[in-house]
Design a protein around this motif. Structure first.
Motif, PDB file in Angstrom:
ATOM      1  N   VAL A   1       0.857  -1.193   0.000  1.00 23.03           N
ATOM      2  CA  VAL A   1       0.000   0.000   0.000  1.00 23.03           C
ATOM      3  C   VAL A   1       0.888   1.236   0.000  1.00 23.03           C
ATOM      4  CG1 VAL A   1      -1.728   1.315   1.284  1.00 23.03           C
ATOM      5  CG2 VAL A   1      -1.894  -1.182   1.159  1.00 23.03           C
ATOM      6  N   THR A   2       0.677   2.129  -0.960  1.00 23.80           N
ATOM      7  CA  THR A   2       1.476   3.339  -1.058  1.00 23.80           C
ATOM      8  C   THR A   2       0.709   4.581  -0.623  1.00 23.80           C
ATOM      9  OG1 THR A   2       0.849   3.554  -3.383  1.00 23.80           O
ATOM     10  CG2 THR A   2       2.921   2.421  -2.887  1.00 23.80           C
ATOM     11  N   GLU A   3      -0.607   4.522  -0.612  1.00 21.64           N
ATOM     12  CA  GLU A   3      -1.398   5.671  -0.193  1.00 21.64           C
ATOM     13  C   GLU A   3      -2.698   5.179   0.432  1.00 21.64           C
ATOM     14  OE1 GLU A   3      -1.951  10.232  -1.591  1.00 21.64           O
ATOM     15  OE2 GLU A   3      -0.952   8.759  -2.846  1.00 21.64           O
ATOM     16  N   ILE A   4      -3.145   5.870   1.489  1.00 19.84           N
ATOM     17  CA  ILE A   4      -4.375   5.534   2.190  1.00 19.84           C
ATOM     18  C   ILE A   4      -5.264   6.767   2.174  1.00 19.84           C
ATOM     19  CG2 ILE A   4      -5.397   4.754   4.365  1.00 19.84           C
ATOM     20  CD1 ILE A   4      -2.655   3.540   5.044  1.00 19.84           C
TER      21      ILE A   4
ATOM     22  N   ILE B   1      -3.016   9.753   3.611  1.00 19.78           N
ATOM     23  CA  ILE B   1      -1.673   9.388   4.070  1.00 19.78           C
ATOM     24  C   ILE B   1      -0.875   8.884   2.866  1.00 19.78           C
ATOM     25  CG2 ILE B   1      -0.297   7.929   5.602  1.00 19.78           C
ATOM     26  CD1 ILE B   1      -2.692   7.743   7.447  1.00 19.78           C
ATOM     27  N   ARG B   2       0.205   9.575   2.559  1.00 21.49           N
ATOM     28  CA  ARG B   2       1.124   9.109   1.518  1.00 21.49           C
ATOM     29  C   ARG B   2       2.288   8.427   2.206  1.00 21.49           C
ATOM     30  NH1 ARG B   2       2.124  13.194  -3.059  1.00 21.49           N
ATOM     31  NH2 ARG B   2      -0.020  12.532  -3.397  1.00 21.49           N
ATOM     32  N   LYS B   3       2.315   7.111   2.088  1.00 23.69           N
ATOM     33  CA  LYS B   3       3.311   6.329   2.802  1.00 23.69           C
ATOM     34  C   LYS B   3       4.675   6.429   2.127  1.00 23.69           C
ATOM     35  CE  LYS B   3       2.527   2.204   3.993  1.00 23.69           C
ATOM     36  NZ  LYS B   3       2.166   0.787   3.868  1.00 23.69           N
ATOM     37  N   PHE B   4       5.685   6.354   2.959  1.00 20.60           N
ATOM     38  CA  PHE B   4       7.047   6.249   2.470  1.00 20.60           C
ATOM     39  C   PHE B   4       7.560   4.847   2.766  1.00 20.60           C
ATOM     40  CE2 PHE B   4       8.201  11.038   2.682  1.00 20.60           C
ATOM     41  CZ  PHE B   4       7.395  11.236   1.585  1.00 20.60           C
TER      42      PHE B   4
END
Length: 501
Positions: A162-165, A242-245
């Motif tokens: 998952v890269t973005e929520i 949320i943009r995950k790193f």
């Protein structure tokens, strides 16, 4: 039900019906005796059986065609919602509030998790209808996520795919996987539950969110970017993006493996950073600008002093000598705000070798250009734009937002002398990210800033799976700043700017 299952069920029903019907004789053969004697012929008529099978197949095909296509996965209703509420009420009574606040160190988190598990197990033991082991473990895990994590989205944060929520109110949660957006099978209990999670994110950072300030930018401990917006601005309820790193910052080898750029382009960009060129990374939202900026900053030598300036600190630099500055919003009285422009001006007094601005959005562009033109070479920044030429127009607009009455030609001269290279990145239709242009700023011709593409991405089509097909192409033009490569002792391999295809 699948077509095969329907056909099997129809055959079984047909066989049962044939067993109940009296046996029929073939034409030209005597009928079997009714007094219990054995039948002299076969128990079926081939022509009639074939017709029945065809009718069954046609009926099954029509039923399959009438079956609606499966829609997006809907979040399941939580069968244990009431039980979790009871556990939460018991937690408020039994656990010390000071322990709930101490979640910084791993030891405190472990102690709190043990306390929560003990209270949850005690409540579950008191239930008249005990849960099976898997359900019991799931309830305890979800309660711990609510108390210590970010509630229902905690498993999504731990999922590396998952890269973005995107949380659109309590019942609509979407995620991005491999560039594609899909609905997640999780939901919140209520809008208040979403608000509680937002407060948990922003409180440690000294940020606030309420009706007077309904929008906030924040970050998670791992550096992931968070944006939250609440009613009355949002009409669907509290929203979180949320943009995950990645747990480990991407390297240039990762970008080459992903197809974002080629090995030759990466080698060229490494030389540009080491030769202290001023670089702007442009692109649209979600195109991967910050990731590319991280990779470019990894080329900075470790003996240089780096000052980073951001709205919400998210850059992950590997060097030791890094000073991270973060802008600050106004307080309850509307005072005390520290803008990026103030930080850029202050950074000039901190003896930086490199200034890295996370993103220029307004008047700080003027201060950034002045820093680039006053001996602070090797600066890096990002900006939103649709193309390299649009990035220059955006810079002109942002300089005018500084409130300085400057003539347009003076602004363009500042831009053309300050910026050496634009790295433009795009998110394509299939969700992939590509560096579509490496463009050199050559100077001024009259009132126009002249540019020249060095590398471009050329799209040739789309394959059967919907993936973009194309190739990176060198334009064959050698940039004018190669003399700075030679001055820095950076070798330029032969054929670096030649397209061999």
């Amino acid at each position: 039900m699948s077509l095969r299952a329907r056909l099997q069920q129809a055959r079984q029903a047909q066989q049962e019906q044939q067993a109940k019907q009296p046996q029929q004789a073939r034409p030209g053969q005597p009928a079997p005796e009714r007094g219990g004697g054995q039948a002299q012929g076969p128990l079926y008529v081939p022509g009639q059986t074939q017709d029945r099978v065809l009718r069954v197949l046609e009926s099954a095909r029509q039923a399959a065609a009438a079956t609606p296509e499966p829609g997006p996965p809907m979040p399941r209703e939580d069968p244990h919602a009431a039980l979790k509420e009871k556990i939460h009420e018991r937690l408020v009574k039994d656990i010390d509030k000071e322990l709930l606040r101490k979640t910084d160190s791993p030891a405190d988190r472990q102690k709190l998790a043990s306390e929560v598990e003990a209270v949850a197990s005690k409540v579950l033991d008191e239930e008249p209808l005990p849960l099976i082991r898997s359900e019991r473990a799931q309830v305890i895990s979800e309660v711990i996520d609510d108390v210590m994590g970010l509630g229902p989205i905690t498993p999504l944060l731990e999922d590396d795919s998952v890269t973005e929520i995107m949380v659109n109110g309590p019942n609509m949660v979407y995620v991005e996987r491999s560039g594609r957006i899909e609905r997640a099978r999780v939901s919140f209990r209520s809008p208040d539950h979403v608000m509680h999670i937002i407060e948990r994110i922003v409180s440690p950072l000294g940020r606030r969110i309420d009706e007077a300030s309904p929008m906030v930018d924040a970050r998670l401990p791992d550096g992931s970017r968070v944006n939250a917006i609440i009613p009355p601005i949002s009409l669907v309820g509290p929203c979180i993006t949320i943009r995950k790193f990645a747990r480990e910052p991407f390297t240039v080898d990762d970008l080459v493996r992903f197809g974002t750029l080629t090995r030759e382009m990466a080698q060229f960009l490494e030389g540009c950073v080491k030769a202290r060129l001023n670089i702007v990374v442009s692109g649209g939202t979600g195109s991967g600008k910050t990731t590319t900026l991280n990779v470019l900053s990894s080329f900075i030598p470790p003996d240089e002093r780096i000052v980073t300036i951001e709205d919400a600190a998210e850059l992950q630099l590997r060097q030791d000598h890094v000073v991270t500055l973060e802008a600050r919003p106004p307080n309850l009285e509307g005072k005390g705000a520290i803008a990026i422009r103030d930080l850029v001006r202050n950074a000039l007094r901190m003896r930086p070798d490199r200034i890295v601005v996370g993103e220029v959005r307004s008047g700080e562009a003027l201060d950034m250009l002045q820093a680039m033109n006053t001996g602070h070479d090797g600066s890096l920044t990002t900006g939103h734009a649709n193309s390299p030429r649009d990035m220059l127009a955006r810079l002109e607009t942002m300089v005018l937002m500084a409130g300085m009455e400057l003539p347009l030609r003076a602004i363009r001269e500042q831009i053309s002398s300050a910026i050496d290279l634009i790295v433009h990145q795009a998110r394509l239709r299939d969700g992939s990210r590509r560096v579509t242009h490496l463009t050199e700023i050559q100077g001024m011709e009259g009132d126009v800033i002249t540019m020249q593409d060095i590398y471009v991405f050329e799209q040739t089509g789309v394959d059967e799976q919907g993936r973009v097909v194309g190739r990176f192409k060198a334009t064959g033009i050698r940039p004018k700043f190669l003399d700075r490569f030679e001055a820095a002792g950076i070798a330029v391999p032969p054929g670096l700017f030649v397209d061999f295809l």
